[in-house]
Scaffold this active site. Structure first.
Site, PDB file in Angstrom:
ATOM      1  N   HIS A  23       1.047  -1.557   0.168  1.00 50.84           N
ATOM      2  CA  HIS A  23       0.016   0.070  -0.045  1.00 50.84           C
ATOM      3  C   HIS A  23       0.870   1.610  -0.029  1.00 50.84           C
ATOM      4  CE1 HIS A  23      -4.085  -1.842   0.574  1.00 50.84           C
ATOM      5  NE2 HIS A  23      -3.409  -3.170   1.188  1.00 50.84           N
ATOM      6  N   ASP A 120      -5.845   5.768   1.978  1.00 52.76           N
ATOM      7  CA  ASP A 120      -5.999   4.405   0.946  1.00 52.76           C
ATOM      8  C   ASP A 120      -7.228   4.588   1.487  1.00 52.76           C
ATOM      9  OD1 ASP A 120      -3.765   1.310   1.206  1.00 52.76           O
ATOM     10  OD2 ASP A 120      -6.255   1.346   1.665  1.00 52.76           O
ATOM     11  N   GLN A 347      12.768  -6.361  -6.304  1.00 54.05           N
ATOM     12  CA  GLN A 347      11.916  -7.262  -7.329  1.00 54.05           C
ATOM     13  C   GLN A 347      11.493  -5.925  -8.123  1.00 54.05           C
ATOM     14  OE1 GLN A 347       8.796  -9.681  -6.002  1.00 54.05           O
ATOM     15  NE2 GLN A 347       7.131  -8.074  -7.442  1.00 54.05           N
ATOM     16  N   HIS A 362       2.372 -14.844  -6.503  1.00 57.94           N
ATOM     17  CA  HIS A 362       0.881 -15.609  -5.744  1.00 57.94           C
ATOM     18  C   HIS A 362      -0.051 -13.727  -5.856  1.00 57.94           C
ATOM     19  CE1 HIS A 362       2.462 -10.810  -3.782  1.00 57.94           C
ATOM     20  NE2 HIS A 362       1.566 -11.475  -3.050  1.00 57.94           N
ATOM     21  N   GLU A 370       3.327  -5.311 -11.723  1.00 59.50           N
ATOM     22  CA  GLU A 370       5.343  -5.089 -12.325  1.00 59.50           C
ATOM     23  C   GLU A 370       5.464  -5.962 -12.951  1.00 59.50           C
ATOM     24  OE1 GLU A 370       6.322  -5.500  -8.469  1.00 59.50           O
ATOM     25  OE2 GLU A 370       6.137  -4.005  -7.725  1.00 59.50           O
TER      26      GLU A 370
HETATM   27  N1  UDP Z   1       8.811  -7.112  -3.246  1.00 58.13           N
HETATM   28  C1  UDP Z   1      10.136  -6.723  -2.865  1.00 58.13           C
HETATM   29  N2  UDP Z   1      10.824  -7.464  -2.845  1.00 58.13           N
HETATM   30  C2  UDP Z   1      10.717  -9.242  -3.078  1.00 58.13           C
HETATM   31  C3  UDP Z   1       9.174  -9.728  -2.599  1.00 58.13           C
HETATM   32  C4  UDP Z   1       8.249  -8.405  -3.400  1.00 58.13           C
HETATM   33  O1  UDP Z   1      10.273  -5.480  -3.759  1.00 58.13           O
HETATM   34  O2  UDP Z   1      11.738  -9.855  -2.484  1.00 58.13           O
HETATM   35  C5  UDP Z   1       7.418  -5.922  -3.228  1.00 58.13           C
HETATM   36  C6  UDP Z   1       6.973  -5.763  -4.495  1.00 58.13           C
HETATM   37  O3  UDP Z   1       7.907  -5.298  -5.505  1.00 58.13           O
HETATM   38  C7  UDP Z   1       5.506  -5.378  -4.920  1.00 58.13           C
HETATM   39  C8  UDP Z   1       5.590  -5.819  -3.084  1.00 58.13           C
HETATM   40  O4  UDP Z   1       6.734  -5.993  -2.454  1.00 58.13           O
HETATM   41  O5  UDP Z   1       6.074  -4.025  -4.780  1.00 58.13           O
HETATM   42  C9  UDP Z   1       4.644  -6.798  -2.788  1.00 58.13           C
HETATM   43  O6  UDP Z   1       3.284  -5.866  -3.044  1.00 58.13           O
HETATM   44  P1  UDP Z   1       1.631  -7.426  -3.794  1.00 58.13           P
HETATM   45  O7  UDP Z   1       0.552  -6.129  -3.043  1.00 58.13           O
HETATM   46  O8  UDP Z   1       2.665  -8.058  -4.516  1.00 58.13           O
HETATM   47  O9  UDP Z   1       1.706  -8.557  -2.547  1.00 58.13           O
HETATM   48  P2  UDP Z   1       1.399  -8.167  -1.119  1.00 58.13           P
HETATM   49  O10 UDP Z   1       3.306  -8.432  -0.179  1.00 58.13           O
HETATM   50  O11 UDP Z   1       1.263  -6.645  -0.332  1.00 58.13           O
HETATM   51  O12 UDP Z   1       1.040  -9.121  -0.603  1.00 58.13           O
END
Ligand code: UDP
Length: 476
Positions: A23, A120, A347, A362, A370
């Protein structure tokens, strides 16, 4: 980004982010777009959240000021609260009070007065604070329009819940959406345990006062979901403003914007990951991540591990520290020729790396956007919440990935994982999917680029903001 110290601002938005990785990043990225359009931004989240960030690169960015409110548990956050219910209740009460105090403090500090609170959508009490202070309010949705629309139908009881066993077998039909099977619906709508019903309420709360919002902003883009966007625009002043992927990976108009700048986890393995990828052939690596929150059972960790091993592809797997104990014994050693496992990675950099050919995800909305924006085909392994619906669109609507088949308990096998990975990496269908994702990447870049649908929407938002504040909205 330009240096903000000499620039004249056309308005001031307070952007209130929910304290979670998925978020804060879109809220921060949207803030950067606003700054680019000469809006001053104060980005706000909780004291606990900002005090516990291992990585925060944005304090050096003079264009966005960071401020905090209290969730009532400044020392221990969610853990201290003891339950989801206690946390949210406190966040609403203490958060409302401290948000109001913050706006008043900013006004008396000599800073330009706040014109609008962008909050939000899961924090709808912030709109009541805005209205109570005579300010404008914009709900900021961090899930796609399709998911928001499903929740809205359920909230209004236009869709009967809970579903009976047989119901929806052929699909549930909602306006401007494809037929949705129960497994395509946000999981909290179908779950029956107590925590599901509370999370369902959180999903519904977005709409409790939304009719009072001056704008509804969504981290999506028009072309991606135009039918449901049109449907929702008839109900609310809705604008798609995404994707909120850093500009330098998209339209390249914000010079320093190469990454999110706020990370909940340490990126200690960054160098190791990129070095490892640098030595792998183009498109040969499977990147696996389940985001910042989802957890797999021990059995699913084992099926995942052995599926990867049997696929014989290179892999980079993110296993957060809290999950490490579930890895099969000696797996890391056994597969060291083929893969690496790290606790967290950058990521965006990984997905942009030419060695990466597939993303086992997931289907969190940020990860989905992304992958789409960086042209990486996906294997969807949705776990809960909106991820199911995102996976449906990834596979059947945008055709930028596939989805693992699961049994009645929601579990996949190693065989299934292996087949899915090989399908993306080695088959003709995989090539088609890659073509589709490259198509969507271009559409996304155009949407956020100059004159694109999201860029125009942000311009319109800023222009409305300027006009409304000239008409005399302001602190009362
Ligand atoms: N992310 C990251 N490194 C990792 C895993 C995830 O930077 O090793 C970041 C990814 O780029 C994304 C966020 O964590 O921006 C995860 O957001 P997402 O909405 O996909 O999933 P959530 O964590 O909210 O379930």
């Amino acid at each position: 980004m330009e240096n903000g110290t000499t620039r004249e601002y056309v308005g001031h938005c307070l952007v209130l982010a929910l304290p979670a990785q998925g978020h804060i990043s879109p809220a921060l990225q949207f803030s950067k777009r606003l700054v680019q359009k000469r809006v001053r931004v104060t980005l706000v989240s909780t004291i606990y959240f900002f005090n516990n960030l291992p990585q925060n690169d944005i304090t050096s960015d003079s264009n966005i000021t960071l401020e905090t409110i209290s969730c009532g548990f400044d020392e221990g956050g969610y853990e201290e609260a003891g339950s989801l219910e206690a946390y949210w209740d406190s966040l609403r009460h203490v958060g409302s009070r401290t948000l109001s105090e913050l706006v008043r403090r900013l006004a008396s500090s000599g800073a330009p007065p706040v014109d609008c609170i962008v909050y939000d959508s899961h924090l709808p009490w912030a709109l009541d604070v805005a209205k109570g202070l005579g300010l404008m309010g914009a709900s900021f949705m961090t899930q796609p329009c399709a998911v928001d629309s499903v929740y809205f139908h359920a909230y209004n009881k236009w869709m009967k819940l809970p579903l009976e066993e047989d119901e929806g077998k052929d699909g549930i039909s909602l306006p401007a959406l494809p037929l949705l099977a129960p497994s395509d619906l946000p999981s909290f709508l179908c779950g029956y345990d107590e925590s599901d019903s509370f999370k369902r309420e959180l999903g519904f709360n977005q709409f409790s006062n939304i009719d009072k919002a001056d704008w509804v902003l969504v981290n999506s883009f028009y072309e991606l979901e135009h039918e449901v966007v049109e449907w929702m625009k008839k109900i609310w002043p809705l604008k798609t403003i995404g994707p909120t992927v850093p500009s330098m990976l998209m339209d390249k108009r914000i010079k320093d914007d190469t990454n999110y700048g706020i990370s909940l986890f340490n990126n200690n393995d960054e160098e190791a990951c990129i070095k490892w990828l640098n030595h792998k052939p183009k498109g040969s690596v499977v990147y696996v991540s389940f985001g910042s929150l989802a957890t797999l059972s021990e059995n699913q960790m084992e099926e995942m591990a052995l599926g990867l091993k049997e696929s014989e592809c290179y892999f980079l797997w993110i296993v957060r520290e809290s999950e490490e104990s579930k890895l099969p014994k000696d797996f890391t050693k056994m597969t060291s020729e083929k893969g690496i496992i790290v606790k967290w990675c950058p990521q965006l950099q990984v997905l942009s790396h030419e060695a990466v050919g597939c993303f086992v995800t997931h289907c969190g909305w940020n990860s989905t956007l992304e992958a789409l924006c960086l042209g990486v085909p996906m294997v969807g392994v949705p776990q809960w919440g909106d991820q199911n619906t995102n996976a449906k669109f990834i596979k059947d609507v945008w055709k930028i990935g596939i989805r693992v088949q699961v049994d009645e308990k929601g579990c996949f096998t190693r065989q299934e994982m292996k087949e899915c990975v090989k399908e993306i990496m080695k088959s003709e269908r995989g090539k088609e999917i890659k073509k589709n994702v490259m198509y969507w990447r271009n559409v996304a870049i155009n949407a956020i680029g100059e004159g694109g649908s999201s860029d125009q929407n942000i311009d319109q938002f800023v222009s409305d903001l300027v006009h409304s504040s000239q008409k005399g909205h302001g602190l009362i």
